[in-house]
Design an enzyme around this catalytic site. Sequence first.
Site, PDB file in Angstrom:
ATOM      1  CB  SER A  10      -0.900   0.019   1.246  1.00  0.00           C
ATOM      2  OG  SER A  10      -1.456   1.306   1.392  1.00  0.00           O
ATOM      3  CG  HIS A  35      -4.100  -1.416  -1.398  1.00  0.00           C
ATOM      4  ND1 HIS A  35      -5.244  -2.157  -1.643  1.00  0.00           N
ATOM      5  CD2 HIS A  35      -4.418  -0.568  -0.393  1.00  0.00           C
ATOM      6  CE1 HIS A  35      -6.203  -1.775  -0.821  1.00  0.00           C
ATOM      7  NE2 HIS A  35      -5.728  -0.804  -0.041  1.00  0.00           N
ATOM      8  CG  ASP A  37      -5.197   2.687   0.976  1.00  0.00           C
ATOM      9  OD1 ASP A  37      -6.173   1.926   0.920  1.00  0.00           O
ATOM     10  OD2 ASP A  37      -4.077   2.337   1.392  1.00  0.00           O
ATOM     11  CG  MET A  39      -8.388   7.525   2.633  1.00  0.00           C
ATOM     12  SD  MET A  39      -7.613   7.519   4.247  1.00  0.00           S
ATOM     13  CE  MET A  39      -6.648   5.987   4.163  1.00  0.00           C
ATOM     14  CG  HIS A  70      -9.383   0.462  -0.138  1.00  0.00           C
ATOM     15  ND1 HIS A  70      -8.780   0.293   1.094  1.00  0.00           N
ATOM     16  CD2 HIS A  70     -10.722   0.443   0.102  1.00  0.00           C
ATOM     17  CE1 HIS A  70      -9.716   0.188   2.031  1.00  0.00           C
ATOM     18  NE2 HIS A  70     -10.899   0.283   1.458  1.00  0.00           N
ATOM     19  CG  MET A  72     -11.392   3.650   2.394  1.00  0.00           C
ATOM     20  SD  MET A  72      -9.838   3.603   3.293  1.00  0.00           S
ATOM     21  CE  MET A  72      -8.690   3.643   1.912  1.00  0.00           C
ATOM     22  CG  MET A 139     -11.946  -2.410   5.618  1.00  0.00           C
ATOM     23  SD  MET A 139     -10.457  -2.015   4.675  1.00  0.00           S
ATOM     24  CE  MET A 139      -9.438  -1.141   5.880  1.00  0.00           C
ATOM     25  N   GLY A 144      -9.075   4.303   7.168  1.00  0.00           N
ATOM     26  CA  GLY A 144      -8.761   5.725   7.333  1.00  0.00           C
ATOM     27  C   GLY A 144      -7.305   6.010   7.656  1.00  0.00           C
ATOM     28  N   GLY A 146      -3.132   4.303   8.167  1.00  0.00           N
ATOM     29  CA  GLY A 146      -2.156   3.223   8.198  1.00  0.00           C
ATOM     30  C   GLY A 146      -1.608   3.067   9.607  1.00  0.00           C
ATOM     31  N   GLY A 147      -0.892   1.987   9.831  1.00  0.00           N
ATOM     32  CA  GLY A 147      -0.166   1.809  11.081  1.00  0.00           C
ATOM     33  C   GLY A 147      -0.980   1.358  12.276  1.00  0.00           C
ATOM     34  CG  ASP A 174      -6.429  -2.466   3.493  1.00  0.00           C
ATOM     35  OD1 ASP A 174      -5.332  -2.219   4.024  1.00  0.00           O
ATOM     36  OD2 ASP A 174      -7.049  -1.658   2.767  1.00  0.00           O
ATOM     37  N   GLY A 175      -5.040  -3.916   6.593  1.00  0.00           N
ATOM     38  CA  GLY A 175      -4.877  -3.248   7.875  1.00  0.00           C
ATOM     39  C   GLY A 175      -4.134  -4.110   8.880  1.00  0.00           C
ATOM     40  N   GLY A 176      -2.962  -3.632   9.301  1.00  0.00           N
ATOM     41  CA  GLY A 176      -2.207  -4.343  10.326  1.00  0.00           C
ATOM     42  C   GLY A 176      -1.607  -5.654   9.855  1.00  0.00           C
ATOM     43  N   GLY A 196       1.115  -1.965   4.305  1.00  0.00           N
ATOM     44  CA  GLY A 196       1.580  -0.594   4.165  1.00  0.00           C
ATOM     45  C   GLY A 196       2.786  -0.339   5.035  1.00  0.00           C
ATOM     46  CB  SER A 197       3.140   1.017   8.455  1.00  0.00           C
ATOM     47  OG  SER A 197       2.115   0.262   8.993  1.00  0.00           O
TER      48      SER A 197
HETATM   49  C1  DX5 Z   1      -6.325   1.936   5.756  1.00  0.00           C
HETATM   50  C2  DX5 Z   1      -5.930   1.583   4.356  1.00  0.00           C
HETATM   51  C3  DX5 Z   1      -4.817   0.628   4.251  1.00  0.00           C
HETATM   52  C4  DX5 Z   1      -3.521   1.062   4.857  1.00  0.00           C
HETATM   53  C5  DX5 Z   1      -2.977  -0.136   5.567  1.00  0.00           C
HETATM   54  O1  DX5 Z   1      -7.570   2.518   5.769  1.00  0.00           O
HETATM   55  O2  DX5 Z   1      -7.031   1.033   3.642  1.00  0.00           O
HETATM   56  O3  DX5 Z   1      -4.622   0.152   2.930  1.00  0.00           O
HETATM   57  O4  DX5 Z   1      -2.559   1.505   3.925  1.00  0.00           O
HETATM   58  O5  DX5 Z   1      -1.887   0.269   6.282  1.00  0.00           O
HETATM   59  P1  DX5 Z   1      -1.118  -0.674   7.306  1.00  0.00           P
HETATM   60  O6  DX5 Z   1      -0.595  -1.841   6.509  1.00  0.00           O
HETATM   61  O7  DX5 Z   1      -0.066   0.220   7.838  1.00  0.00           O
HETATM   62  O8  DX5 Z   1      -2.112  -1.109   8.349  1.00  0.00           O
HETATM   63 ZN    ZN Z   2      -6.614   0.081   1.684  1.00  0.00          ZN
END
Ligand code: DX5
Ligand code: ZN
Length: 218
Positions: A10, A35, A37, A39, A70, A72, A139, A144, A146-147, A174-176, A196-197
Amino acid sequence: MSLNRRIAPSILAANFAKLGDQVREVVDAGARVIHVDIMDGHFVPPLTMGPLVLSALVDQGFEGVEYDVHLMVERPEQHIADFAKAGAHNITFHAEATPHVNYTVQKIRELGCTAGVAVCPATPLDVFREITPDLALCMTVNPGWGGQSFIESSPDKIARLRSILGDSVELEVDGGIDVSTAGLAADAGATLFVAGSALFGAPDPAQAYHDIAAAAGV
Ligand code: DX5
Ligand code: ZN
């Protein structure tokens, strides 16, 4: 038919001042899905990027790379044409963001992309009993930011979603997602793992890609 597992870095966690180089690094490590994102400051509080960033990446011409958008955003049906034109391969939108889920899936397909439907952690999976998109996004954090930490109850929800979808629909998480959670999601039935992170925030993103891919059984 069962699907090959893939990692989707991401770019939300990338350094935007050198975005092309950062994407090249993970593509060279083996990534074939990126990916993106989007928003809108309404469906989720932050604002991120629009189709211009996607088309700038597409223009880099990375061989064999698919762009997984993605959305949002509220009323995603008003924005899908812009992302299809910018070069998206898959466009995923949130079921919570429009009353017109079936219509939006149809429109995305008519624009030549695969269609994904996403649900937030507290949203029931009922929508997937009414419609089968090309991709279902579960999700594993609140959308909303990352991290955040992977929500512990996610594997149970992923497994329930997999049993509704059958084996041939892509199930994205997606997420964590990191080396400790990717395997939990994989065992529950996920096939596409957004990171992502844990990836761009690592000292060596290419090594992090290999480690997360190994943990996910890619
Ligand atoms: C959060 C995004 C994710 C985000 C994930 O709303 O949809 O795609 O980049 O980030 P990590 O991998 O850091 O949780
Ligand atoms: Zn995403």
